[in-house]
Design a protein around this motif. Sequence first.
Motif, PDB file in Angstrom:
ATOM      1  N   ALA A   1       0.830  -1.192   0.000  1.00 38.28           N
ATOM      2  CA  ALA A   1       0.000   0.000   0.000  1.00 38.28           C
ATOM      3  C   ALA A   1       0.872   1.253   0.000  1.00 38.28           C
ATOM      4  CB  ALA A   1      -0.930  -0.001   1.209  1.00 38.28           C
ATOM      5  N   SER A   2       1.983   1.202   0.725  1.00 40.56           N
ATOM      6  CA  SER A   2       2.888   2.362   0.760  1.00 40.56           C
ATOM      7  C   SER A   2       3.495   2.606  -0.615  1.00 40.56           C
ATOM      8  CB  SER A   2       4.010   2.142   1.769  1.00 40.56           C
ATOM      9  OG  SER A   2       3.494   1.985   3.063  1.00 40.56           O
ATOM     10  N   LEU A   3       3.935   1.537  -1.255  1.00 40.61           N
ATOM     11  CA  LEU A   3       4.526   1.687  -2.585  1.00 40.61           C
ATOM     12  C   LEU A   3       3.488   2.168  -3.595  1.00 40.61           C
ATOM     13  CD1 LEU A   3       6.807  -1.474  -2.646  1.00 40.61           C
ATOM     14  CD2 LEU A   3       7.521   0.911  -2.383  1.00 40.61           C
ATOM     15  N   ASP A   4       2.269   1.670  -3.498  1.00 43.56           N
ATOM     16  CA  ASP A   4       1.195   2.142  -4.378  1.00 43.56           C
ATOM     17  C   ASP A   4       0.950   3.634  -4.182  1.00 43.56           C
ATOM     18  OD1 ASP A   4       0.816  -0.389  -5.377  1.00 43.56           O
ATOM     19  OD2 ASP A   4      -1.210  -0.640  -4.577  1.00 43.56           O
ATOM     20  N   THR A   5       0.913   4.062  -2.946  1.00 41.47           N
ATOM     21  CA  THR A   5       0.620   5.460  -2.625  1.00 41.47           C
ATOM     22  C   THR A   5       1.729   6.387  -3.103  1.00 41.47           C
ATOM     23  OG1 THR A   5      -0.639   4.747  -0.695  1.00 41.47           O
ATOM     24  CG2 THR A   5       0.047   7.052  -0.748  1.00 41.47           C
ATOM     25  N   LEU A   6       2.963   5.924  -3.034  1.00 39.92           N
ATOM     26  CA  LEU A   6       4.109   6.757  -3.405  1.00 39.92           C
ATOM     27  C   LEU A   6       4.662   6.438  -4.787  1.00 39.92           C
ATOM     28  CD1 LEU A   6       5.992   6.613   0.017  1.00 39.92           C
ATOM     29  CD2 LEU A   6       4.557   8.468  -0.856  1.00 39.92           C
ATOM     30  N   ASP A   7       3.871   5.765  -5.629  1.00 33.90           N
ATOM     31  CA  ASP A   7       4.389   5.311  -6.922  1.00 33.90           C
ATOM     32  C   ASP A   7       4.770   6.442  -7.874  1.00 33.90           C
ATOM     33  OD1 ASP A   7       1.873   6.155  -7.715  1.00 33.90           O
ATOM     34  OD2 ASP A   7       1.389   4.325  -8.789  1.00 33.90           O
ATOM     35  N   PHE A   8       4.371   7.670  -7.595  1.00 38.17           N
ATOM     36  CA  PHE A   8       4.744   8.808  -8.432  1.00 38.17           C
ATOM     37  C   PHE A   8       6.140   9.339  -8.091  1.00 38.17           C
ATOM     38  CE2 PHE A   8       2.844  10.505  -4.641  1.00 38.17           C
ATOM     39  CZ  PHE A   8       3.558  11.655  -4.358  1.00 38.17           C
ATOM     40  N   MET A   9       6.703   8.877  -6.977  1.00 36.65           N
ATOM     41  CA  MET A   9       8.024   9.333  -6.535  1.00 36.65           C
ATOM     42  C   MET A   9       9.065   8.254  -6.853  1.00 36.65           C
ATOM     43  SD  MET A   9       7.123  11.005  -2.820  1.00 36.65           S
ATOM     44  CE  MET A   9       8.533  12.119  -2.763  1.00 36.65           C
TER      45      MET A   9
END
Length: 100
Positions: A1-9
Amino acid sequence: ASLDTLDFMPLASADPFGGLIITDWYQPVESPNERLKVHVLIRDTALRADGVKVSVFRQVRDARGGWLDAAVEPRTPTELEDKILTRARQLRVASVENQR
């Protein structure tokens, strides 16, 4: 979930055993004179507010083109924590539904 949320970075590192995710500096197109970096520490697998700790770092460009540390809106880390937990809940619900 963390990687999904920050996938733009851009991702600098992710340690699945220690639960630490570190992004590289991200420079928003709409704000070329600032950049952000995020650290996410996953403290617990329980989907609770204290299970995730987000730290946000912000820098702004000075007149010489160098980077200076700058203040982050106090609510920004909490908003990211909420987004991560919301996404984790969505993934958990989807996982349960797929097991049926």
